[in-house]
Design an enzyme around this catalytic site. Structure first.
Site, PDB file in Angstrom:
ATOM      1  N   SER A 141       0.741  -1.332  -0.027  1.00  0.00           N
ATOM      2  CA  SER A 141       0.091   0.003   0.068  1.00  0.00           C
ATOM      3  C   SER A 141       0.763   1.271  -0.138  1.00  0.00           C
ATOM      4  O   SER A 141       0.678   2.267  -0.944  1.00  0.00           O
ATOM      5  CB  SER A 141      -0.788  -0.014   0.995  1.00  0.00           C
ATOM      6  OG  SER A 141      -1.813  -1.022   0.996  1.00  0.00           O
TER       7      SER A 141
ATOM      8  N   ARG B 270       1.451   4.288  -3.007  1.00  0.00           N
ATOM      9  CA  ARG B 270       1.424   5.597  -2.703  1.00  0.00           C
ATOM     10  C   ARG B 270       2.415   6.589  -3.035  1.00  0.00           C
ATOM     11  O   ARG B 270       2.146   7.743  -3.382  1.00  0.00           O
ATOM     12  CB  ARG B 270       0.694   5.862  -1.330  1.00  0.00           C
ATOM     13  CG  ARG B 270      -0.879   5.303  -1.134  1.00  0.00           C
ATOM     14  CD  ARG B 270      -1.248   4.920   0.428  1.00  0.00           C
ATOM     15  NE  ARG B 270      -2.530   4.614   0.511  1.00  0.00           N
ATOM     16  CZ  ARG B 270      -2.924   3.645   0.352  1.00  0.00           C
ATOM     17  NH1 ARG B 270      -2.479   2.526  -0.333  1.00  0.00           N
ATOM     18  NH2 ARG B 270      -4.273   3.525   0.686  1.00  0.00           N
TER      19      ARG B 270
ATOM     20  N   GLY C 109      -5.362  -3.627  -7.865  1.00  0.00           N
ATOM     21  CA  GLY C 109      -6.634  -2.932  -7.380  1.00  0.00           C
ATOM     22  C   GLY C 109      -6.214  -1.532  -6.876  1.00  0.00           C
ATOM     23  O   GLY C 109      -7.179  -0.515  -7.172  1.00  0.00           O
TER      24      GLY C 109
ATOM     25  N   SER D 110     -13.113   2.473   3.128  1.00  0.00           N
ATOM     26  CA  SER D 110     -12.286   1.891   1.953  1.00  0.00           C
ATOM     27  C   SER D 110     -11.210   2.842   1.887  1.00  0.00           C
ATOM     28  O   SER D 110     -11.242   3.941   1.720  1.00  0.00           O
ATOM     29  CB  SER D 110     -13.035   1.578   0.930  1.00  0.00           C
ATOM     30  OG  SER D 110     -12.104   1.486  -0.185  1.00  0.00           O
TER      31      SER D 110
ATOM     32  N   GLN E 170      -8.723   2.740   0.015  1.00  0.00           N
ATOM     33  CA  GLN E 170      -8.694   2.803  -1.589  1.00  0.00           C
ATOM     34  C   GLN E 170      -9.372   4.022  -2.141  1.00  0.00           C
ATOM     35  O   GLN E 170      -9.069   5.181  -2.722  1.00  0.00           O
ATOM     36  CB  GLN E 170      -9.055   1.716  -2.442  1.00  0.00           C
ATOM     37  CG  GLN E 170      -7.864   0.733  -2.161  1.00  0.00           C
ATOM     38  CD  GLN E 170      -8.059  -0.492  -2.962  1.00  0.00           C
ATOM     39  OE1 GLN E 170      -9.274  -0.741  -3.777  1.00  0.00           O
ATOM     40  NE2 GLN E 170      -7.206  -1.388  -3.227  1.00  0.00           N
TER      41      GLN E 170
ATOM     42  N   ASP F  68      -7.430  -7.775   4.475  1.00  0.00           N
ATOM     43  CA  ASP F  68      -6.559  -8.565   3.662  1.00  0.00           C
ATOM     44  C   ASP F  68      -6.202  -9.840   4.440  1.00  0.00           C
ATOM     45  O   ASP F  68      -5.586 -10.860   3.905  1.00  0.00           O
ATOM     46  CB  ASP F  68      -5.308  -7.888   2.986  1.00  0.00           C
ATOM     47  CG  ASP F  68      -5.755  -6.851   2.154  1.00  0.00           C
ATOM     48  OD1 ASP F  68      -6.997  -7.009   1.592  1.00  0.00           O
ATOM     49  OD2 ASP F  68      -5.130  -5.929   1.751  1.00  0.00           O
TER      50      ASP F  68
ATOM     51  N   LYS G  12     -12.876  -8.405  -3.743  1.00  0.00           N
ATOM     52  CA  LYS G  12     -11.486  -8.278  -3.751  1.00  0.00           C
ATOM     53  C   LYS G  12     -10.659  -9.168  -4.971  1.00  0.00           C
ATOM     54  O   LYS G  12     -11.563  -9.229  -6.187  1.00  0.00           O
ATOM     55  CB  LYS G  12     -10.791  -8.873  -2.494  1.00  0.00           C
ATOM     56  CG  LYS G  12     -11.076  -8.084  -1.120  1.00  0.00           C
ATOM     57  CD  LYS G  12     -10.369  -6.792  -1.092  1.00  0.00           C
ATOM     58  CE  LYS G  12     -10.761  -5.772  -0.031  1.00  0.00           C
ATOM     59  NZ  LYS G  12     -10.452  -4.732  -0.285  1.00  0.00           N
TER      60      LYS G  12
ATOM     61  N   ARG H  51     -13.526 -13.139  -1.914  1.00  0.00           N
ATOM     62  CA  ARG H  51     -12.592 -14.026  -0.695  1.00  0.00           C
ATOM     63  C   ARG H  51     -13.500 -14.578  -0.087  1.00  0.00           C
ATOM     64  O   ARG H  51     -13.287 -15.477   0.686  1.00  0.00           O
ATOM     65  CB  ARG H  51     -11.739 -12.929  -0.377  1.00  0.00           C
ATOM     66  CG  ARG H  51     -10.582 -12.664  -1.117  1.00  0.00           C
ATOM     67  CD  ARG H  51      -9.234 -12.182  -0.394  1.00  0.00           C
ATOM     68  NE  ARG H  51      -8.313 -11.949  -1.232  1.00  0.00           N
ATOM     69  CZ  ARG H  51      -7.653 -10.825  -1.209  1.00  0.00           C
ATOM     70  NH1 ARG H  51      -7.864  -9.881  -0.288  1.00  0.00           N
ATOM     71  NH2 ARG H  51      -6.543 -10.661  -2.236  1.00  0.00           N
TER      72      ARG H  51
ATOM     73  N   ARG I 135      -3.420 -13.593  -2.384  1.00  0.00           N
ATOM     74  CA  ARG I 135      -3.502 -14.216  -0.750  1.00  0.00           C
ATOM     75  C   ARG I 135      -4.059 -15.507  -0.526  1.00  0.00           C
ATOM     76  O   ARG I 135      -3.999 -16.011   0.304  1.00  0.00           O
ATOM     77  CB  ARG I 135      -4.387 -12.995  -0.247  1.00  0.00           C
ATOM     78  CG  ARG I 135      -3.723 -11.643  -0.323  1.00  0.00           C
ATOM     79  CD  ARG I 135      -3.902 -10.790   0.887  1.00  0.00           C
ATOM     80  NE  ARG I 135      -3.656  -9.265   0.369  1.00  0.00           N
ATOM     81  CZ  ARG I 135      -2.543  -8.770   0.596  1.00  0.00           C
ATOM     82  NH1 ARG I 135      -1.559  -9.183   1.140  1.00  0.00           N
ATOM     83  NH2 ARG I 135      -2.374  -7.403   0.262  1.00  0.00           N
TER      84      ARG I 135
HETATM   85  C1  S3P Z   1      -5.554  -1.066   0.181  1.00  0.00           C
HETATM   86  C2  S3P Z   1      -6.925  -1.034   0.908  1.00  0.00           C
HETATM   87  C3  S3P Z   1      -7.724  -2.169   1.059  1.00  0.00           C
HETATM   88  C4  S3P Z   1      -6.994  -3.403   0.807  1.00  0.00           C
HETATM   89  C5  S3P Z   1      -6.109  -3.650  -0.448  1.00  0.00           C
HETATM   90  C6  S3P Z   1      -5.172  -2.353  -0.202  1.00  0.00           C
HETATM   91  C7  S3P Z   1      -4.860   0.114  -0.014  1.00  0.00           C
HETATM   92  O1  S3P Z   1      -8.939  -2.115   0.045  1.00  0.00           O
HETATM   93  O2  S3P Z   1      -7.828  -4.642   0.749  1.00  0.00           O
HETATM   94  O3  S3P Z   1      -5.648  -4.620  -0.629  1.00  0.00           O
HETATM   95  O4  S3P Z   1      -3.789   0.125  -0.349  1.00  0.00           O
HETATM   96  O5  S3P Z   1      -5.605   1.152   0.305  1.00  0.00           O
HETATM   97  P1  S3P Z   1     -10.233  -1.115   0.541  1.00  0.00           P
HETATM   98  O6  S3P Z   1      -9.809   0.103   1.055  1.00  0.00           O
HETATM   99  O7  S3P Z   1     -10.549  -0.937  -0.948  1.00  0.00           O
HETATM  100  O8  S3P Z   1     -11.024  -2.023   1.303  1.00  0.00           O
END
Ligand code: S3P
Length: 433
Positions: A22, A26, A93, A166, A168, A321, A348, A352, A394
């Site tokens: 993550s 970023r 994702g 979330s 993300q 996760d 996911k 999952r 995973r």
């Molecule tokens: C992530 C946030 C999570 C996680 C993903 C990585 C991130 O997803 O499942 O593997 O880096 O922000 P969500 O925030 O959409 O749940």
């Protein structure tokens, strides 16, 4: 590639988990948005985060590999270039959800984003909806899916409540907020990982937190530090930690692991189940303060007996996760473990909820899907059998951990999917046997 994972007698030794996925995504995206070069050390060299490096280069950033790390020379906040071919996020994702936040505000430029078959099955509405409210122009396949296009447009700040916690989606809106007219407030139903906020504070962005409300103010430029060091990934480490909890006689030291409280839900849940895990977890940040640094700690794990537990919706984003591992550990406890409020798991890299329930049942466990989670009736052991990762990294690693702790071993089909986040997983586990 398939792997036959024999039951382990015990696991012993030290392990350094790979860099955080993550934070790597970023750091690369924010470095691409900055004007001054940034050196990123310990960047994750895995399929997902290599896709991010490709993407930022297509947008005009320069990525130079040096002995000490990656030097990224960004294009600046408002100067992303229109690539001559679609940006392919592969399986990432996080990349396909964060990047549109930046691209939506690039007036005069347009972008196409696409990914692999799993990405094409995952809806992008969660980010498209708030971005459209800000003024973004997004045109998606069947309204909700990749491939989709983003045409840069003038953006306006919004006051938006996330329908589901979330990180993300929060991060995508926060990136768009940097380019918008006026501040943007995001309300989170429950806290989720805060890496974007921490990096934005480091980049000099004005950003405020009041309870569950995060307000991001627009800016002209990001002034990141000269160097960003990525800590080890708590989610990757969790697979080895679970193995050491489950294989009797094990003792594992995971060195320098991220223990950011928004990522250490797995450790908290495992401890509640009776796992002996010692860390110097930092206390939660003070109300209203967004800390900059990512806390790290050694994590000392000893195998021991487990008891069942209930994981609630509030805990889900803090361990999202790692929930498949909670399901596996629940098979080794005696009695009923429930995971609730985790409907997000269906969206996911694979569904999952279905995948975990199938894996556990195929290996001789007793698990059942619910609308928003799963229930496991643990019997204190798992027989073994065959697991197909179906391309989900995973699930591949879950199969390996199950094999180590099982009575008869597990054949993991498609184990190479682990390379999406943890390419050296099998080698690291082999070194502990
Ligand atoms: C992530 C946030 C999570 C996680 C993903 C990585 C991130 O997803 O499942 O593997 O880096 O922000 P969500 O925030 O959409 O749940």
């Amino acid at each position: 590639m398939n792997a036959l994972i024999e039951p382990a007698e015990r696991l012993k030794g030290k392990l350094t988990a790979p860099a955080d996925k993550s934070i790597s995504h970023r750091a690369a995206i924010l470095a691409a948005m900055a004007d001054e070069p940034v050196l990123i050390t310990n960047y994750l060299e895995a399929a997902d985060t290599l896709s991010t490096l490709e993407a930022v280069q297509q947008l005009g950033a320069l990525v130079e590999r040096r002995a000490e790390g990656l030097m990224i020379r960004g294009v600046g906040l408002r100067n992303a270039q229109s690539p001559d071919k679609p940006i392919d996020v592969g399986n990432a994702g996080t990349l396909i959800r964060l990047l549109p936040g930046w691209l939506a505000g690039q007036q005069g430029s347009s972008f196409e984003l696409d990914g692999d078959a799993s990405i094409r099955r995952r809806p992008i509405d969660r980010v498209a909806e708030p971005l459209r409210l800000m003024g973004a122009r997004i045109d998606a396949t069947d309204e909700s899916f990749a491939p989709f296009s983003v045409e840069g447009a003038p953006l306006t700040g919004i006051d938006y409540r996330l329908p589901v916690a979330s990180a993300q989606v929060k991060s995508c809106i926060a990136l768009a907020a940097l380019l918008a007219e006026g501040p943007t407030t995001i309300t989170e139903p429950d806290p989720s990982r805060d890496h974007t906020e921490r990096l934005l504070v480091q980049a000099g962005v004005k950003i405020e937190r009041e309870g569950d409300r995060l307000t991001v103010f627009p800016t002209d430029e990001l002034t990141l530090p000269d160097e960003i060091m990525i800590p080890s990934d708590a989610s990757s480490a969790a697979f080895a930690i679970a193995a050491a909890v489950l294989v009797p006689g094990s003792r594992l030291l995971v060195e320098n692991c991220s223990v950011n409280w928004t990522r250490s839900g797995f450790i908290e849940i495992a401890k509640r189940m009776g796992a002996v895990i010692v860390t110097d977890l930092e206390s939660r940040p003070k109300e209203g303060v967004i800390p900059q640094d990512e806390p790290v700690s050694d994590v000392d794990v000893t195998a021991g007996p487990l008891k069942p537990t209930t994981v609630t919706a509030t805990e889900v984003p803090l361990a999202v996760d790692e929930l498949p591992l909670i399901g596996l550990m629940a098979c080794f406890a005696e009695g009923e473990t429930r995971v609730e409020g985790a409907g997000e798991l269906r969206l996911k890299e694979s569904d999952r909820i279905s995948a975990v329930v199938k894996v556990l049942n195929d290996l001789g466990g007793e698990a059942e899907a619910t609308a928003d989670g799963f229930v496991v009736n643990g019997h204190g052991f798992l027989r073994g059998g065959t697991v197909d990762s179906e391309g989900d990294h995973r699930i591949a690693m879950l199969g390996v951990v199950a094999g180590l702790a099982s009575r008869e071993g597990v054949e993991v089909r498609g184990v190479d999917a682990a390379a999406v986040s943890y390419p050296s997983f099998l080698d690291d586990i082999a070194a502990l046997r």
